[in-house]
Each structure stands twice: as structure tokens, then as C-alpha cells.
Design a protein around this motif. Structure first.
Motif, mmCIF file in Angstrom:
data_model
loop_
_atom_site.group_PDB
_atom_site.id
_atom_site.type_symbol
_atom_site.label_atom_id
_atom_site.label_comp_id
_atom_site.label_asym_id
_atom_site.label_seq_id
_atom_site.Cartn_x
_atom_site.Cartn_y
_atom_site.Cartn_z
ATOM 1 N N LEU A 131 -3.922 0.503 -18.085
ATOM 2 C CA LEU A 131 -3.231 1.754 -17.816
ATOM 3 C C LEU A 131 -1.745 1.649 -18.127
ATOM 4 C CD1 LEU A 131 -4.941 2.780 -14.488
ATOM 5 C CD2 LEU A 131 -5.375 3.618 -16.769
ATOM 6 N N GLY A 167 -10.019 4.181 -15.484
ATOM 7 C CA GLY A 167 -8.704 4.771 -15.249
ATOM 8 C C GLY A 167 -8.220 5.562 -16.452
ATOM 9 N N ALA A 170 1.730 1.739 -3.509
ATOM 10 C CA ALA A 170 0.598 2.258 -4.279
ATOM 11 C C ALA A 170 0.310 3.710 -3.949
ATOM 12 C CB ALA A 170 -0.650 1.415 -3.983
ATOM 13 N N GLY A 171 0.791 4.181 -2.790
ATOM 14 C CA GLY A 171 0.495 5.554 -2.387
ATOM 15 C C GLY A 171 -0.734 5.635 -1.505
ATOM 16 N N LEU A 172 -1.220 4.496 -1.028
ATOM 17 C CA LEU A 172 -2.406 4.510 -0.170
ATOM 18 C C LEU A 172 -2.021 4.716 1.291
ATOM 19 C CD1 LEU A 172 -4.265 1.578 -1.904
ATOM 20 C CD2 LEU A 172 -4.806 4.001 -2.070
ATOM 21 N N ALA A 215 -1.656 8.625 -4.514
ATOM 22 C CA ALA A 215 -1.880 7.395 -5.279
ATOM 23 C C ALA A 215 -2.264 7.679 -6.726
ATOM 24 C CB ALA A 215 -2.966 6.565 -4.600
ATOM 25 N N ASN A 216 -3.102 8.701 -6.938
ATOM 26 C CA ASN A 216 -3.619 8.885 -8.296
ATOM 27 C C ASN A 216 -2.574 9.483 -9.232
ATOM 28 O OD1 ASN A 216 -3.761 11.198 -6.756
ATOM 29 N ND2 ASN A 216 -5.446 12.063 -7.924
ATOM 30 N N ARG A 217 -1.416 9.881 -8.689
ATOM 31 C CA ARG A 217 -0.393 10.413 -9.590
ATOM 32 C C ARG A 217 0.802 9.472 -9.678
ATOM 33 N NH1 ARG A 217 -0.103 16.312 -7.339
ATOM 34 N NH2 ARG A 217 1.582 16.629 -8.812
ATOM 35 N N ARG A 263 0.827 -1.211 0.000
ATOM 36 C CA ARG A 263 0.000 0.000 0.000
ATOM 37 C C ARG A 263 0.860 1.260 0.000
ATOM 38 N NH1 ARG A 263 -5.285 -0.228 1.418
ATOM 39 N NH2 ARG A 263 -5.108 1.614 2.722
ATOM 40 N N VAL A 322 1.391 3.338 -11.040
ATOM 41 C CA VAL A 322 1.199 1.937 -10.656
ATOM 42 C C VAL A 322 -0.300 1.677 -10.693
ATOM 43 C CG1 VAL A 322 3.175 1.937 -9.103
ATOM 44 C CG2 VAL A 322 0.917 2.467 -8.214
ATOM 45 N N SER A 323 -0.682 0.426 -10.787
ATOM 46 C CA SER A 323 -2.090 0.148 -10.555
ATOM 47 C C SER A 323 -2.201 -1.157 -9.802
ATOM 48 C CB SER A 323 -2.888 0.143 -11.853
ATOM 49 O OG SER A 323 -2.361 -0.792 -12.727
ATOM 50 N N MET A 324 -3.373 -1.375 -9.257
ATOM 51 C CA MET A 324 -3.473 -2.407 -8.232
ATOM 52 C C MET A 324 -4.688 -3.296 -8.462
ATOM 53 S SD MET A 324 -3.011 -1.662 -4.251
ATOM 54 C CE MET A 324 -3.523 -2.731 -2.938
ATOM 55 N N ARG A 348 -8.534 -4.102 -15.819
ATOM 56 C CA ARG A 348 -8.689 -2.709 -15.464
ATOM 57 C C ARG A 348 -7.351 -2.105 -15.040
ATOM 58 N NH1 ARG A 348 -12.622 -1.096 -10.546
ATOM 59 N NH2 ARG A 348 -10.922 -1.981 -9.355
ATOM 60 N N ALA A 349 -6.558 -2.915 -14.332
ATOM 61 C CA ALA A 349 -5.264 -2.407 -13.894
ATOM 62 C C ALA A 349 -4.272 -2.367 -15.052
ATOM 63 C CB ALA A 349 -4.726 -3.271 -12.761
#
Lengths: 351, 738
Positions: free
Chosen positions: A155, A104, A55-57, A77-79, A52, A82-84, A151-152
Motif C-alpha cells: 500500500l 488493501g 493506526a486509527g483503531l 483507520a481505513n482513511r 493503535r 498507514v498500514s500495520m 500486505r502492509a
């Protein structure tokens, strides 16, 4: 879809505290581009926190995180590139499969038409082309999982993060999906960080396994290394369930060591062993049981029939052993006296 | 250009606009009339800050260097923690200065004589206008941008702005009024500090006398209110438990209908029950007259006083207790009872030893809610209080009555607030952790055991009796509107309805009825307030449930605390806070709207929290890791999934705005009169017919609004569980004390 040689990850001196509780004291870890690294460990070992933070969470309390050479420690996280894939998949229930996959892309500023097209490509990739207009609730668990992966992946992130992606699937499906994920990762060549507590899953998919314990790296290496040369009792037990017993290294030469296990003499790979008392990891399937008496006598405490193999618990002077015996046609009854012997493969000195 | 600089540029522009274009001071004729635009240059009162700068108003000068400093920061420093810190400091300094100068310099000069001796005399200033409020918002934005640049909450400027804005709003519309009320207690008419009012009131035997216990005579109003609240809480808890047991554990017919009862307290204007009781048991009530005719005995004025209020409150609040307790009773896992029965315990033993103890915390909870409701109730005591009122009505009469004693009102309000807050704190702190209700997401296979027969029979009898009584009371309201003069002439007539709601079509449509004016005002204000309430409430819920920020616990606690502030206290504190500069709003529609938003916000918060807790948190995280910003996450993912909760919050805040009275009655004006306040005026004039007709119309309108809402979202379930989420949200909403 293309993945360049970006995707290197580095944790430098990461410390993470939740209030007074220190989840991760000091983590240093690098991941090479295109590598699939598994973070493995019992629950509460800090593996999910590590993921996490990547991921930036979660924000690390101290230290630096680099993705593709860039310091992302302070990026939300949104910048981050990475995607999860989440344990619960976290598909948006009010959007169709295609809208989920396109979400995304549209958030990143892509127009809706090209985003839809890319989403379709992504769904092709995971073999769900026909499902684009369904709601997530109309899909099976395995299909939902693949939508989450698609979905991940659309991106084209530098790093794909997977948080126990298989834990909501049944055992049979789990085996198939993990093969698919591994195959996709090797075909597209992206970096992936995979969190699991299932050692079998970790052995099956990883380029490298990082075993964590109490927020620290207990051992990291390719699956075979961890299995055959565990660095500690914990690793030996956690990866492939070993019996850890005391032994005496009597002699070391040419990379082999001779150890005395009670009265039994056995040669094993020496690693860095020196003569003297040591610990030996004995895999459950490295134990042979023979009716009658031998150098290491024992007695069957319990026996369980599991179809193609038997599981025994055996009491000896050296302690209890857990043994898996492939032969199940003539089981040894509970309470019978037996002789315990060892195969040479499946024994490892713990250094 | 980085996004940090872009947003700072926008902020600078906004600040410049506030200082150079918007009128700095309050405009009497109203800002939104935009009449001031035509005379903008000529009238000094309409001038913006830059034009107000003069040596006489030296306290306005510091805002100029403030804005210049922000501009310099923008162009000389790179974005980063350093600049963030300075930005925060500037924003805070601006806010503090605005607060200090606004509070210090009133309409006629210094608010405290001490200042005058220190700094010399000054001319006064009017209240804050659009420019000053805009600049305050800019200062809040500076603080949140600064925090973002320092990396707080991962630099999420949207979340930070939302938090600072909410903190600012709650401080202005909850804390500031309460503080003004406390200071109001220590001020004389000219605003000078004095302890005379407090000293006179705090030991007033009329408030604290215990003569009804020791010696003769009546008790003080504080004890009377307390005693009444205890009785109401006990009564409603017991009745509510009876209803809950009947609804879940008997085979009584029509028990589904019991649940309909739970909407009654929401749709009923709070004085209506009292009104109906007067029609039945008052001096000329038909029950009174019937008894008089048959036995010749005149029961007299027994209804007016604590007994009458108690009956009215029992009728009003039993549905609320039922709502709380039905959850508790259902929450006791049937498997516990089944386990008890398999261990050879009979039904009675199971009920007494297992079910009841498991419900105990829920019962205490219902008791405390009933206590708070009774304390806060204003409508019933106003109608039925007679000479012996309770705290809430005493507060009202202290302000609007002949005595006009704001210090007394403030002291009484403080006493009332202490009572409700301690009950509320007891509920949160003591009961919060003691809930045995074994609700889990998993289906529990078992069924609730039926009540043992010796309990069931009396309980069913009680519930049936009380339900009939309630139906009767409501029937009376509908019926009373069609009777000529209650008690004297029982012939049927439509005259009251005509008087209230007539329309004429002479030259176009004209609303000639006396009620239309307040009716349309009510609808308009409730319609404006409802979406704002829902928005503020849901935003708050989102922050509480989904964001982890330091001070979140305090933030949540402060919000929860505002749930327990009685409407009367809000009303009185709003008058005391917003009647004079720096913020002047009394007599406007704005004050009513703000009052509704912050009084009903708990509705939105609770509903939002309940609904949001049922959304998997990884949905937000998934959206973030897919590159969506947090506003996008909120609008594209969270809000669409919360649609039922949003609708529920909208409808309930609308309905509550229409039916509430306690705070409203202090804030209405001739221009903006609300339906409930108007009806109370009718009752005070003895104009029961029109009052009842108007009340019935309100009830019917509210029923149609709620019914329409149920039809709209009730059966539209996209997938399993959503309906449950909505119902849970609705239930949470209804638990909020009035």
C-alpha cells in the motif's frame, strides 16, 4: 515502489483514558521521515495503545495526531495512510496469499488485475514469489509473517506500524526476520513504528528507542545512548539488565567522574554528575570476579553454567550483584569467597 | 464534494420521495400489491404527505419545515460536529413528532379525550403507510449521519446506521408491543383509561389463590404454573444430568445416538408430544385400554391436567437440559479429577467432592432454563390442560375465548413475564460470573474418569428407560397417522394422509389436500423470515462483539432480555400493538414475519456471537488498516469466515419458524394460516388422525432440512477448528429457550 519524504509523525498532547483508567496522561512525540522508532516498555505501559491510536483503531481522548503534516486525529483507520503488521499477523484465512496482499489495493479502488500484479511484486520483495496461491494456513510462521509485511507494504503507506511482529516466532527465526525487516526499511526508506517488549530486539533494529512507562516517555534516544547513559534506574535495568548500586561521586573533571563504590575507586563518564551521593548502573558483564580477597569482598550465592558463559549471583556489603562472566572453564563454586572488581566500560552514572 | 454531503444529498432525495410520492397512510389492500398505483391520483387515501396537507390535518405540517431545514443545513453549513449536532436534533425531533401524532390521533380522532378538550376535535387518520415509515427511517439516518459528523465511533457511518436501525427495530417490535400490552391492561373497550380491568384481575383468586396449600380447593393459575415450572425444571435437570453423565462418563453402547436426541425439541411442533401422550394414556389410549382390559380398573382422565403437562414437558425439555449439561460435564477439566485421584481420593469421593461441585453452576443454569421453558410452553398445556390450564393457555383463552377480556390477558401476561424475567435475570446476573467450566482452547490431555459403579448402574437404567419411552412416544406419532380411528378402529389406512396431502392432476396440478394451504403459507413465511432473522441476528452479534459504543452493555442486556419473553406474551402484545394505528399489521403476512424475526433473532445473535468470538479481532483491524471500510470488512472478511454460522442460523430460524406455535396462534388469519395453528385447530375438533399425519410430515420435513444442512456443511472443514466453531455455534443456538 517509492517512498517520498512524507511520513513524519507527531503526537501532540495526547491523552487516552479508558473509562476512569488513564492509559496515557500526556504524550508528546515526533518521528522523523524514514526513521525506525521502537516503542519499548513493559506490558501495560501504553506502547500498543499509542500504536493503535496512530493506526486509527483507538481514538485519543484529547490531543492531536499528525501524519505527514496532516491532522488525522478524527480520521478512521481505513482513511489513514498507514498500514500495520499485527502480532497475530491477522492474515485472512479464507483468502490465498495473493488475495491477502491484494486486499488493501482493491479496497483502495484498484482493479483486480493491476492489484494482483502489485501483490506479486510485493511478494517478490519478501521472497515469497512462489507462494502466491497458497492459503495462509499452508505457510510456516515465518512465511506468514512475511506475507503480513508484504500486505502492509504494497500500500506504500507513509508509516508502517509493527505490533510485536516477532513474538510468535521462535528465537532463531526472530533474529533473522528482524534483520530482514530492518534491511527492507532501510532500502525503501519508509517510516516505521515498531512496538516490542524485547529490549534486545529494540536495540538491534531501531534508529531511536522510546522507552515508555505508565503511559509516559521514560527516555527516548538512539540505542547506544539509552544503554550507555540511562536516565533512570528503570531504564538502566530495563535495557540490558544492570545492577544499580549507591555510590559517592568524589570528583568531577574533564568529563570524567571519580566515584567511590565502597572502598573501590573507579572513573566513569561524568555526564551531568556533581560530587555527592549518586546511583551507578553496573552492567552484568562489567563485573569481574577473582578468587580470594580484595577491596570489595563477596561470596558466590549461586552459579549457573550456560555453555559459553557463567552467570553468578554474588552477595557483597553493597548488596547483591548479578554477574555474567565470559570464562566458563574454571567456575567459582557456590559459597566460595571472592573479590568483586569492575571494568571501566559498562558503568554509567544515573543522572 | 465530500462524502458527508453526498450521503446527505441521498438522504434528502429519499425523504422527498417519501413525502411526495409514497402513500403516507396504510393501504388496506396491501402496499405490495401495488394496486394503489393505478388509482394513485384519484383516491385521497393513497396520497403522499404533500397532498394530505390540509388545515384539518394540521399535525402533518411540521414535517415540511423539517425536510426544508435538512435541505438548508446541507447547503448552508459545512460538515462538522456543529452540523452533526443539528442534524441529530432534527432527526430526533422528526421521530418524536411522528410518534406523538401517530399515537395521539387514531382512526376516529383523538385517542385520549383530554387532548380533545385541549385542541378541539379532529378527524381521524389511518395507520402509517410506506411514506410515514420511510420518513421515520430517514429520521433514523439523520441521527446516525449527525452522530458520524460529530465523530462518534470514529465517524463510521455504517456502524452508526446499523446501531440506530437496530435500536429502532427493537424499540418498535419488542418494546412498543410490551408497552402497548401494559397500557392495554388499563384501557376499556373505547380506549379510555380505567383501572377496573386490572383491579378486577390482579387480585383474582383464580390467579393467586393458595387454597391447595391452606384449606381445600385448587390453587390459582399463577401458583399452578409456578409449581409446574419448578417440577419440570427439577425433573429435566436431573434427567439431563443423567444423560450427560452417561454420554461422557460411561461405556454405555449407543451413547453417540443420545446426541441425536438434542435436535428433537427443535424439529417437533410443541404440542405433538402431548398428542402422542393422549394416544397412549388418554381415555381411549391404548395403554389405558390395556390396563382396563387386564385389571378392569379405569384410570380416568388423570392425564389431563398438571401431571400430563409435566410428563409432556419432561419429554420435550430433557433434551435441552442434556444439551446444556453435556457442555458443563465436559467442561470440567479431566485434570481436576485426575489431580483428585492422585491425592488418594477414590472415584466416588472424586465425583462427590470435585466433579459435582464444579458442575453446580451449570446445573443451576439448566434448572433455570428448564423453568423458563416450562413457563413459556404453550403447546403441551393447550393439548393436555383440560380444565386446569396454566398461565400461557389462560392468556390465550382470555383473548380468543368467549370471555374476550384483553385486560385479563394483559395482567396474566405481565405475571408470566415477571416470572420468566426474574428467572432469566437470576440466570444472567447470579450465575453469569460463577462458571467453573474450565474450557480453554488448549487441549487437555486427560480423560474423564468413569462414573463410580454405584452411580453408573441406576443412571444407565434411568437413561435407557427414558430413551425408550421417548422413542416410543415419537414412534406413536408416526404410527398414529396410519390408524383409522384411534382407540376404536385400529385398522391401517392412508386416509388421513390423503385427506391432508392429496394432489390431483385433473387439469394441471391441484393441491386438493386440506393441509396444503397452511403448509405452503408456512414454508413461504418461514423462507422469508429465515434470511431476515439471520441477517438481523448476525448484524447484532457483530455490533455486540466487535464494536465498542456507549450503551453497548444496555443494548446487549435489552436483547438478552427479549430472549426470556414467552411466545404467548409476544403474541398477545403484538395483537395489542399492531391492531390499530399508528402501526396496523394484524392479519397480514408481515406481522408473522416480524414476529418470527424478533422471536428467533436470539438464535442468530447467539450463533453469531459464538462464532465471532472465535475469530481473531485483529482480522477486522487488519482489514481497516489496509484501507477497507467497515461494510467491506464485514462482507469480505467476517461473513465469509462465518459461513457455517450463517447457514446454521438460517436453518434453525427456518425450522423454528415452522414448528413454533405460542406466538403464532395469536397472529394467524384466514388468509395466512400456519401449519401449527392449523394442526391445533384439528386437535381442538378432535380430528386426531389428520393432525397426527400432518405433524409427522412436518417432523419428517424438518429432519430432512436439518439433515441436508448437516450434509452440506458438516464435513466440509477447510482447516482445523472450523468444525468446532460450527458445533459451538450450533450448540449455543439450541440453548435458546423456546
Amino acid at each position: 515502489m517509492s517512498f517520498s519524504q512524507r511520513g513524519a509523525v507527531a503526537f501532540r498532547g495526547i491523552r487516552k483514558a479508558f473509562g476512569a483508567f488513564v492509559a496515557i496522561p500526556d504524550l508528546n512525540l515526533t518521528i522523523a521521515p524514514g526513521e525506525l522508532v521502537t516503542l519499548l516498555g513493559p506490558s501495560g505501559c501504553g506502547k500498543t495503545t499509542t500504536l493503535r491510536m496512530l493506526a486509527g483503531l483507538e481514538a485519543p481522548t484529547e490531543g492531536q495526531i499528525l501524519i505527514g503534516g496532516e491532522d488525522v486525529t478524527r480520521l478512521p483507520a481505513n482513511r489513514r495512510d498507514v498500514s500495520m503488521v499485527f502480532q497475530s499477523y491477522a492474515l485472512f484465512p479464507h483468502m490465498s496469499v495473493a488475495q491477502n496482499v491484494a486486499y488493501g489495493l482493491e479496497a483502495g479502488g484498484m482493479k483486480s488485475r493491476p492489484a494482483r500484479a502489485a501483490a506479486r511484486e510485493g511478494l517478490d520483495l519478501v521472497g515469497l514469489s512462489g507462494m502466491a496461491d497458497r492459503l495462509p494456513s499452508e505457510l510456516s510462521g515465518g512465511q506468514q509473517q512475511r506475507v503480513a509485511v508484504a500486505r502492509a507494504l504494497v500500500l506504500e503507506p507513509q508509516v508502517l506500524l509493527l505490533d510485536e511482529p516477532l513474538s510468535n516466532l521462535d528465537a532463531r527465526l526472530r533474529r533473522r526476520v528482524r534483520t530482514e525487516i530492518r534491511e527492507l526499511q532501510q532500502r525503501l526508506g519508509f517510516t516505521a513504528v515498531y512496538v516490542t517488549h524485547d529490549q534486545e530486539e529494540a536495540l538491534a533494529v531501531s534508529d531511536r528507542i522510546v522507552v515508555m512507562l505508565e503511559g509516559q516517555v521514560a527516555q527516548a534516544g538512539p540505542p547506544r545512548e539509552l544503554y550507555e547513559a540511562p536516565a533512570s534506574e528503570f531504564i538502566a535495568d530495563f535495557i540490558g539488565e544492570a545492577n544499580v548500586i549507591d555510590c559517592e561521586v568524589t570528583q568531577v573533571s574533564d568529563g570524567t567522574a571519580t566515584v567511590a563504590i565502597g572502598a573501590v575507586q573507579q572513573t566513569v563518564p561524568a555526564r551531568e554528575a556533581v560530587p555527592g551521593p549518586a546511583k551507578l548502573a553496573v552492567r552484568a558483564n562489567a563485573i569481574r570476579l577473582r578468587p580470594g580477597r580484595g577491596e570489595l569482598p563477596g561470596r558466590v550465592l549461586s552459579a549457573a553454567y550456560l555453555g559459553d558463559h557463567m552467570e553468578y549471583e554474588v552477595e557483597t556489603d553493597l548488596g547483591r550483584f548479578f554477574a555474567i562472566v565470559a570464562e566458563s572453564d574454571t567456575p567459582m563454586p557456590q559459597g566460595s569467597d571472592i573479590a568483586v572488581e569492575f571494568r571501566s566500560r559498562g558503568l554509567a552514572l544515573i543522572t | 464534494m465530500t462524502r458527508e454531503n453526498r450521503r446527505l444529498d441521498l438522504l434528502l432525495l429519499a425523504a422527498l420521495f417519501c413525502c411526495a410520492a409514497l402513500p403516507w397512510y396504510h393501504i388496506r389492500s396491501g402496499f405490495y400489491g401495488f394496486d394503489w398505483l393505478s388509482d394513485w391520483a384519484g383516491e385521497p387515501l393513497f396520497w403522499p404527505l404533500v397532498a394530505q396537507l390540509s388545515p384539518a390535518q394540521w399535525w402533518l405540517w411540521p414535517f415540511v419545515p423539517l425536510v426544508i431545514a435538512v435541505g438548508l443545513l446541507r447547503h448552508l453549513c459545512a460538515p462538522g460536529p456543529d452540523r452533526g449536532g443539528r442534524l441529530m436534533a432534527l432527526g430526533a425531533a422528526g421521530l418524536v413528532w411522528l410518534l406523538v401524532e401517530g399515537l395521539a390521533v387514531g382512526l376516529r380522532g383523538w385517542n385520549w379525550s383530554l387532548w380533545e378538550t385541549l385542541f378541539g376535535p379532529v378527524a381521524g387518520q389511518p395507520a402509517f403507510g410506506a411514506g410515514a415509515v420511510g420518513l421515520a427511517l430517514c429520521c433514523l439516518a439523520m441521527i446516525s449521519f449527525g452522530l458520524a459528523e460529530r465523530g462518534a465511533l470514529k465517524g463510521d457511518v455504517f456502524v452508526l446506521s446499523a446501531i440506530t436501525l437496530l435500536v429502532g427495530l427493537v424499540a418498535t417490535f419488542v418494546l412498543y408491543p410490551l408497552l402497548s400490552m401494559f397500557t392495554g391492561a388499563f384501557q376499556d373497550f373505547r380506549g379510555a383509561f380505567t383501572t377496573e380491568g386490572v383491579a378486577k384481575n390482579i387480585g383474582d383468586p383464580q390467579i393467586w389463590s393458595l387454597r391447595c396449600v391452606v384449606g381445600t380447593g385448587g390453587c390459582g393459575v399463577a401458583w399452578r404454573t409456578f409449581f409446574l415450572a419448578l417440577c419440570t425444571a427439577t425433573g429435566t435437570t436431573l434427567l439431563g444430568l443423567a444423560f450427560a453423565l452417561v454420554a461422557t462418563r460411561t461405556r454405555m453402547p449407543f451413547k453417540k445416538g443420545l446426541r441425536l436426541m438434542t435436535v428433537l425439541p427443535i424439529i417437533t411442533p410443541p404440542f405433538v408430544i402431548g398428542l402422542s401422550l393422549i394416544l397412549m394414556f388418554g381415555r381411549s389410549g391404548f395403554v389405558t385400554e390395556f390396563i382396563g382390559d387386564v385389571t378392569g380398573w379405569d384410570p380416568g382422565r388423570w392425564l389431563y391436567g398438571l401431571t400430563g403437562i409435566w410428563i409432556a414437558q419432561m419429554l420435550s425439555f430433557t433434551p435441552i437440559a442434556f444439551l446444556v449439561l453435556v457442555g458443563v460435564v465436559e467442561g470440567v477439566s479431566p485434570s481436576m479429577e485426575e489431580a483428585s485421584q492422585t491425592m488418594r481420593a477414590g472415584r466416588w469421593r472424586t465425583f462427590r467432592k470435585v466433579s459435582l461441585p464444579l458442575m453446580a453452576p451449570g446445573l443451576a443454569n439448566a434448572f433455570l432454563i428448564g423453568f423458563i421453558e416450562s413457563m413459556a410452553d404453550f403447546g403441551n398445556p393447550l393439548v393436555l390442560g383440560g380444565s386446569g390450564g396454566v398461565l400461557s393457555t389462560e392468556i390465550f383463552f382470555a383473548v380468543v375465548g368467549a370471555q374476550h377480556d384483553p385486560a385479563r390477558a394483559a395482567v396474566l401476561a405481565t405475571v408470566l413475564l415477571c416470572f420468566t424475567l426474574s428467572a432469566f435475570l437470576a440466570q444472567r446476573l447470579w450465575l453469569g460470573r460463577r462458571n467453573f467450566a474450565t474450557l480453554s482452547g488448549k487441549g487437555d490431555g486427560g480423560r474423564h474418569a468413569l462414573l463410580p459403579r454405584r452411580v453408573a448402574a441406576p443412571v444407565i437404567a434411568l437413561v435407557t428407560g427414558w430413551s425408550l419411552f421417548t422413542l416410543f412416544v415419537y414412534g406413536m406419532i408416526l404410527f398414529g397417522g396410519f390408524v383409522k380411528v384411534w382407540g376404536l378402529d385400529h385398522s391401517l389406512t392412508l386416509a388421513h394422509y390423503v385427506r391432508a396431502f392429496s394432489v390431483s392432476f385433473g387439469d394441471g396440478l391441484a393441491w386438493t389436500g386440506v393441509a396444503w394451504d397452511s403448509f405452503w403459507t408456512t414454508m413461504k413465511i418461514a423462507l422469508i423470515a429465515a434470511p431476515l432473522t439471520a441477517a438481523v441476528g448476525l448484524l447484532t452479534a457483530w455490533l455486540i462483539v466487535r464494536q465498542r459504543f456507549p450503551g453497548r452493555g444496555v443494548f446487549e442486556f435489552a436483547l438478552m432480555l427479549s430472549f426470556a419473553i414467552p411466545g404467548t406474551v409476544i403474541g398477545i402484545s403484538y395483537i395489542m400493538a399492531f391492531n390499530l394505528p399508528p402501526i396496523q399489521m394484524t392479519g397480514t403476512a408481515l406481522i408473522l414475519i416480524f414476529c418470527f424475526v424478533f422471536r428467533n433473532m436470539p438464535v442468530g445473535v447467539r450463533g453469531g456471537v459464538a462464532a465471532m468470538s472465535q475469530l481473531d479481532g485483529s482480522l477486522d483491524e487488519a482489514s481497516l488498516t489496509l484501507g477497507a471500510s467497515s461494510p467491506r470488512t464485514l462482507f469480505k472478511v467476517i461473513l465469509p469466515l462465518l459461513r457455517p454460522a450463517i447457514l446454521a442460523a438460517l436453518v434453525y430460524s427456518f425450522v423454528r419458524a415452522v414448528t413454533s406455535i405460542s406466538a403464532v396462534i395469536f397472529l394467524v388469519s384466514a388468509k395466512y394460516n400456519m401449519a401449527t395453528a392449523y394442526i391445533v385447530g384439528l386437535v381442538e375438533n378432535g380430528d386426531y388422525g389428520v393432525a397426527i399425519a400432518y405433524s409427522s410430515v412436518l417432523i419428517v420435513v424438518m429432519i430432512s432440512v436439518i439433515g441436508g444442512f448437516q450434509l452440506l456443511v458438516g464435513d466440509r472443514r477447510l482447516r482445523r477448528g472450523e468444525g468446532d466453531a460450527r458445533r459451538a455455534a450450533a450448540r449455543r443456538i439450541e440453548e435458546v429457550p423456546a
